[in-house]
Every structure is written in structure tokens, then in C-alpha cells.
Design an enzyme around this catalytic site. Structure first.
Site, PDB file in Angstrom:
ATOM      1  N   ASP A  95     118.505  59.929  25.667  1.00 10.65           N
ATOM      2  CA  ASP A  95     119.369  58.868  25.172  1.00 10.65           C
ATOM      3  C   ASP A  95     120.201  59.480  24.042  1.00 10.65           C
ATOM      4  O   ASP A  95     119.865  60.554  23.526  1.00 10.65           O
ATOM      5  CB  ASP A  95     118.505  57.713  24.668  1.00 10.65           C
ATOM      6  CG  ASP A  95     119.324  56.592  24.077  1.00 10.65           C
ATOM      7  OD1 ASP A  95     120.343  56.211  24.680  1.00 10.65           O
ATOM      8  OD2 ASP A  95     118.950  56.102  22.996  1.00 10.65           O
ATOM      9  N   ASP A  99     122.374  57.484  21.088  1.00  5.17           N
ATOM     10  CA  ASP A  99     122.266  56.793  19.803  1.00  5.17           C
ATOM     11  C   ASP A  99     120.813  56.460  19.490  1.00  5.17           C
ATOM     12  O   ASP A  99     120.128  55.809  20.280  1.00  5.17           O
ATOM     13  CB  ASP A  99     123.085  55.502  19.824  1.00  5.17           C
ATOM     14  CG  ASP A  99     124.559  55.766  20.112  1.00  5.17           C
ATOM     15  OD1 ASP A  99     125.147  56.591  19.397  1.00  5.17           O
ATOM     16  OD2 ASP A  99     125.104  55.164  21.053  1.00  5.17           O
ATOM     17  N   ASP A 120     114.642  56.006  22.467  1.00  2.00           N
ATOM     18  CA  ASP A 120     114.057  55.277  21.336  1.00  2.00           C
ATOM     19  C   ASP A 120     113.929  53.785  21.595  1.00  2.00           C
ATOM     20  O   ASP A 120     113.562  53.031  20.688  1.00  2.00           O
ATOM     21  CB  ASP A 120     114.906  55.491  20.073  1.00  2.00           C
ATOM     22  CG  ASP A 120     116.266  54.817  20.159  1.00  2.00           C
ATOM     23  OD1 ASP A 120     116.595  54.033  19.248  1.00  2.00           O
ATOM     24  OD2 ASP A 120     116.998  55.071  21.120  1.00  2.00           O
TER      25      ASP A 120
END
Length: 221
Positions: free
Chosen positions: A10, A12, A168
Site C-alpha cells: 500500500d 499512504d 496499514d
């Protein structure tokens, strides 16, 4: 122990701490309307949830339809501010270098619009290093659907079971599981206060990027 054959990340909240850019964007919108600015602490937990979630925090007094009308302005302003304050999380660059030295191929699968993610790569010097980039609008589906991860694995020529996905947010882990891909939950990223990463059932939970400098920290096939 060895590094994976391929790793998909991922963006961001996993590789890039883009929250300061996002904060500058929403605060510019608020200031222009004579409204008080918000703090990084207020915005940070929802950065991984996307523009609509951030606008819901910044413009909580508006209804959903009014906030939806602000999305194009948010994206335009964010594009202008992209990379001005964002930084890699500590340890990310060394992690990528060690993966590359071990012959690991890596790429990015993000829900950020692809054109915005593409603009970031030159700023980070990643144009030649990132083997594949899938954005939230690249395909007909986005995470938590497994399609972006499966397409990314196919484009780099590695079976999904031989890739690891690092993210995240719970949707990252859900997408990885649905794709049959081992997963790492990046606990240094953006989470709401009531998020419970243990319940996501990632294969590995990691507190900080430097832990991923060593092969033993990664899920082993």
C-alpha cells in the site's frame, strides 16, 4: 530464511507518510471558507480511508452530499500540494534497498487515484524501481476486492502465493487474504482508535519498517 520473491505495498500510511500533504489540503479549503483549521491528530487516523473520510472530519458540519461535492476540489488542491510535506516513513528506503539487493521485485497497490500515485514516483526516484503500480481507479475493482493484487502479481510475473502484501488498513489484509497472498499489517500507519489489527488476521504484524530489514520478519512460503 529469505526475503519474498515479490512484495506489493500500500502507499499512504505504509510507505509514505502523506498525512501532512492531506492536512495542508483540507486546511486550505477550510481557510478559504473562513472556517477553523483542523490538526494533524484529528486527520491522521482517517488518511488511509480516502478523501471522503478526510472531508468528513474537516467538514463535519456538512451533510454527505455537500461533502461529496467537495471531492473534486480536494483532489485538485491535493495534486498541487503533492509531495511538498510528505515523507517516507523511517526505515522504508533501507527496507526497499534490502529487498532489491535480495532480488525481490516490489510494486504498489493503492486505492489512491492512479494519476496521483504516478506523480509521486518521480519525486521519490521510484520510476525505475517500482515494478508495478495499480491505483484505486486502474481497474473495475479496488481494495478490499482482490483483483488489484491479483493483476499486480500477474503483471510482475509472480504467483499471488509467492507475493506478500503490506498495508496499514484492514481492507489491505482482506484483499490479500482473498487473493491468496500472505500479508503484513503495517502498524506504523494510519488507524482509527477502535481499529483492532489483531482481528484482521494478517500473517505478520510489524510495528516499524526497520523490522522488515531482515528476512526472518517476513511471512515464509
Amino acid at each position: 530464511m529469505r526475503f519474498p520473491r515479490a512484495v506489493l505495498f500500500d502507499l499512504d500510511g505504509t510507505l509514505l507518510d502523506s498525512a501532512p500533504d492531506m492536512l495542508a489540503t483540507v486546511n486550505a479549503m477550510l481557510s478559504e471558507r473562513g472556517l477553523p483549521c483542523i490538526t494533524l491528530a484529528q486527520l491522521r487516523p482517517v488518511v488511509s480511508k480516502g478523501s471522503r473520510a478526510m472531508l468528513a472530519v474537516a467538514f463535519a458540519h456538512l451533510d454527505a452530499a455537500a461533502r461529496e461535492a467537495l471531492v473534486p476540489e480536494f483532489l485538485k488542491r491535493y495534486e498541487a500540494l503533492l509531495g511538498t510535506q510528505a515523507q517516507l516513513f523511517d526505515g522504508v528506503e533501507v527496507m526497499l534497498q534490502r529487498l532489491e539487493q535480495a532480488g525481490c521485485v516490489w510494486g504498489i497497490v493503492t486505492n489512491k487515484p492512479e494519476y496521483l500515485a504516478q506523480l509521486i514516483l518521480p519525486q521519490l526516484g521510484w520510476q525505475q524501481r517500482c515494478a508495478v503500480l495499480i491505483g484505486g481507479d486502474t481497474l473495475a475493482e479496488r481494495k478490499p476486492h482482490p483483483l488489484p493484487l491479483l493483476v499486480a502479481a500477474d503483471r510482475i510475473g509472480v504467483a499471488a502465493t509467492q507475493c506478500v502484501y503490506v498495508g496499514d488498513d484492514e481492507r489491505d489484509i482482506l484483499a490479500a487474504r482473498a487473493a491468496g497472498m500472505p500479508s503484513v499489517a503495517a502498524l506504523w500507519g494510519y488507524r482509527l482508535g477502535d481499529d483492532d489489527p489483531l482481528s484482521w488476521q494478517a500473517d505478520v504484524l510489524v510495528e516499524q519498517p526497520p523490522q522488515l530489514w531482515e528476512p526472518a520478519a517476513w511471512p515464509q512460503p
